[in-house]
Design a protein around this motif. Structure first.
Motif, short mmCIF file in Angstrom:
data_model
loop_
_atom_site.label_atom_id
_atom_site.label_comp_id
_atom_site.label_asym_id
_atom_site.label_seq_id
_atom_site.Cartn_x
_atom_site.Cartn_y
_atom_site.Cartn_z
N UNK A 277 1.07 -9.45 15.34
CA UNK A 277 0.03 -10.41 15.01
C UNK A 277 0.51 -11.82 15.34
N UNK A 278 -0.35 -12.62 15.98
CA UNK A 278 -0.01 -13.99 16.31
C UNK A 278 -0.04 -14.87 15.08
N UNK A 279 1.13 -15.34 14.63
CA UNK A 279 1.25 -16.05 13.36
C UNK A 279 1.30 -17.58 13.55
N UNK A 280 1.43 -18.30 12.40
CA UNK A 280 1.37 -19.76 12.44
C UNK A 280 2.45 -20.43 13.29
N UNK A 281 3.65 -19.84 13.48
CA UNK A 281 4.62 -20.50 14.37
C UNK A 281 4.23 -20.43 15.84
N UNK A 282 3.07 -19.79 16.14
CA UNK A 282 2.58 -19.62 17.51
C UNK A 282 3.37 -18.58 18.28
N UNK A 283 3.89 -17.60 17.55
CA UNK A 283 4.54 -16.43 18.12
C UNK A 283 4.00 -15.20 17.42
N UNK A 284 4.29 -14.03 17.99
CA UNK A 284 3.87 -12.78 17.37
C UNK A 284 4.97 -12.26 16.43
N UNK A 285 4.54 -11.78 15.30
CA UNK A 285 5.47 -11.04 14.44
C UNK A 285 5.39 -9.57 14.84
N UNK A 286 6.46 -8.85 14.61
CA UNK A 286 6.55 -7.48 15.11
C UNK A 286 5.78 -6.50 14.23
N UNK A 287 5.55 -5.34 14.78
CA UNK A 287 4.92 -4.26 14.01
C UNK A 287 5.94 -3.65 13.05
N UNK A 288 5.56 -3.54 11.79
CA UNK A 288 6.44 -2.96 10.77
C UNK A 288 5.59 -2.22 9.74
N UNK A 289 6.19 -1.30 9.00
CA UNK A 289 5.44 -0.64 7.91
C UNK A 289 5.12 -1.66 6.82
N UNK A 290 3.87 -1.71 6.41
CA UNK A 290 3.43 -2.68 5.41
C UNK A 290 2.70 -1.95 4.27
N UNK A 291 2.52 -2.70 3.17
CA UNK A 291 1.80 -2.19 2.02
C UNK A 291 0.33 -1.94 2.37
N UNK A 292 -0.29 -1.03 1.63
CA UNK A 292 -1.63 -0.55 1.97
C UNK A 292 -2.62 -0.85 0.85
N UNK A 293 -3.80 -1.35 1.25
CA UNK A 293 -4.91 -1.55 0.31
C UNK A 293 -5.94 -0.46 0.55
N UNK A 294 -6.26 0.28 -0.50
CA UNK A 294 -7.37 1.22 -0.47
C UNK A 294 -8.62 0.50 -0.97
N UNK A 295 -9.65 0.44 -0.17
CA UNK A 295 -10.87 -0.29 -0.52
C UNK A 295 -11.76 0.60 -1.39
N UNK A 296 -12.21 0.03 -2.50
CA UNK A 296 -13.08 0.76 -3.43
C UNK A 296 -14.52 0.27 -3.41
N UNK A 297 -14.74 -0.99 -3.08
CA UNK A 297 -16.09 -1.55 -3.12
C UNK A 297 -16.13 -2.83 -2.30
#
Length: 497
Positions: A277-297
């Motif tokens: 993802x292109x972040x605020x420093x104007x570079x991409x951060x790498x792909x990594x395992x992240x926390x998950x949100x399950x959407x309910x509504x």
């Protein structure tokens, strides 16, 4: 920081007052429209890249409202906080009063006011079954190598599972399924809440709020101790308690006038790949395992408006800079009352490079200010301290002070092995040079910090450090003296030809 281009003076922007009543996203957009600062795009601009490209081209000049983004029925807005002067205007203060107003609101928060169920605009429409975010919301894909659509302007609101006190923050959130999202949690308050819930094997209820007014957005970025609800700071900025409503599926309270609310749970023990993802420093951060949100509504207004922030552009940068500057100024002034102003420069992505204006009374004081600034926020990587005759909002002025008042063998402070930003790509290079590939979280973001004392000596001989000025240069009335009639100068240029 480089000054943003001067705003064009027009009668509409000078004549139109802020709307009466509570400031909402809609009333603010209406105000921008009435002052020729809102562009409307009627064509169905593609959600993948094109929408962000248009918003970036207009960044700092006009907010932009996409009426049919990707053919979607929900419009998208971006860039309505992309100038410091606009944010000051929303606060009702001059631009020079921004930091004091922000600091005052953080010091004197107002408790929220809860409205009854059925009375909140953000719950006019409710989706509880088979939620599909891709169908409900026009979520853009911003930068070239982003791994799909991202929510970039959502306020993440959760309650401390131990105390019940809320926290409000903004995180990048990748929407990679109809009802599941991956979120980047940095080592801050929401991460602490999640770790506490996860230790007990419990999910953490969370709400992602999209489409709030500029003051509530700004309050979400205030740097506060844990268990300090930023919605109360938003109330102080508004001058009245912020109205909130209880979510339909949890005890989380959200701004009642918001456009869209995604309700869900941060799941314990689950991780899914997120990024790049292109972040605020104007570079991409790498792909990594992240926390998950399950959407309910999902709840929203009738005909809601979706807000997206183009990463690394002025709306993104200023949203982080102004609350940080207010906190940094207060922190530094507690120990160093000679500190008059601070500024996080745009060149330093409004996070990493800090300029400090100091009324220095004793030698060595600037170095103490530098050390205090490093301790105030781990993101800060470089500090330049200048005298009171230097405008910290003008990068040419700061560079001039460094060029003429700084000597590296006497005025340089370097601290190695300190905690910095994990989103700074140069910290990854440093880890690799140390033989650490793919460093674990506790080894990420390690960096060197540099301070420059660009102040003159307290005492100096004659005019050696006296700044060159011409009497009257700032007060002379050029308009009364300068002729714009070509006949006036043509007569002189033509003589002797």
């Amino acid at each position: 920081m480089s000054r943003q281009p001067a705003e064009k003076t027009n009668s509409a922007s000078q004549a139109a007052p802020l709307p009466e009543g509570p400031l909402t996203l809609r009333s603010w957009l209406r105000h921008l429209g009435n002052t020729d600062r809102l562009a409307a795009i009627d064509e169905p601009v593609a959600l993948e890249h094109t929408l962000a490209a248009v918003a970036k081209r207009l960044d700092g000049e006009r907010a932009v409202l996409f009426r049919r983004p990707g053919g979607h029925a929900v419009p998208v807005v971006s860039g309505f906080m992309s100038r410091r002067a606009w944010i000051a205007e929303a606060m009702g203060v001059p631009e020079a009063g921004l930091l004091e107003r922000m600091r005052s609101a953080a010091a004197q928060p107002l408790p929220v006011s809860e409205v009854a169920q059925g009375e909140a605009a953000c719950q006019q429409v409710i989706h509880l079954d088979k939620v599909d975010l891709h169908k409900l919301l026009p979520i853009p894909t911003h930068s070239e190598h982003d791994n799909g659509p991202y929510i970039t302007a959502g306020l993440a609101i959760a309650r401390n599972p131990r105390t019940g006190v809320q926290n409000v923050s903004i995180h990048r959130i990748q929407v990679h399924a109809a009802d599941r999202m991956a979120i980047l949690l940095l080592p801050r308050h929401l991460d602490a809440f999640y770790r506490a819930a996860e230790e007990c094997g419990e999910a953490l209820p969370i709400a992602i709020v999209i489409g709030v007014d500029p003051l509530t957005m700004l309050a979400s970025q205030a740097i506060t101790p844990i268990d300090y609800d930023e919605l109360e700071i938003a109330g102080a900025l508004h001058g009245a308690p912020l109205e909130v409503i209880k979510c339909r599926t949890s005890d989380v309270r959200v701004p009642a006038n918001a456009e869209i609310v995604i309700e869900g749970r941060l799941l314990p023990g689950e991780r899914e790949m997120e990024g790049p993802f292109g972040e605020f420093p104007k570079y991409y951060s790498s792909a990594e395992p992240r926390e998950v949100i399950q959407v309910d509504a999902v709840t929203h207004r009738h005909r809601p408006i979706y807000h997206t922030i183009v990463p690394a552009e002025m709306e993104h940068l200023l949203l982080g800079a102004i609350p940080r500057e207010a906190t940094l100024l207060a922190h530094l002034q507690r120990s160093h009352p000679g500190v008059q102003d601070v500024h996080l420069s745009v060149g330093g992505v409004c996070r990493y490079h800090l300029y400090v204006k100091l009324d220095k009374k004793r030698e060595g004081e600037a170095k103490n200010v530098i050390l205090s600034a490093f301790g105030a926020h781990y993101d800060i990587k470089q500090v330049v301290v200048v005298d009171t005759d230097v405008d910290v909002h003008d990068p040419a002025e700061v560079e001039w002070a460094v060029a003429t008042r700084f000597q590296a063998d006497q005025d340089l402070v370097v601290i190695a092995g300190a905690q910095g930003s994990v989103l700074d790509p140069s910290t990854t290079v440093a880890a690799n040079l140390a033989g650490i590939d793919n460093p674990e979280p506790h080894l990420q973001g390690i960096c060197a910090k540099m301070g420059l004392d660009a102040t003159r000596p307290v005492k100096y001989a004659a005019h050696v450090f006296t700044r060159v000025r011409i009497p009257g240069e700032s007060t002379i009335d050029l308009q009364a003296l300068v002729s714009v009639d070509p006949s006036q100068w043509e007569a002189y240029l033509g003589e002797g030809a």
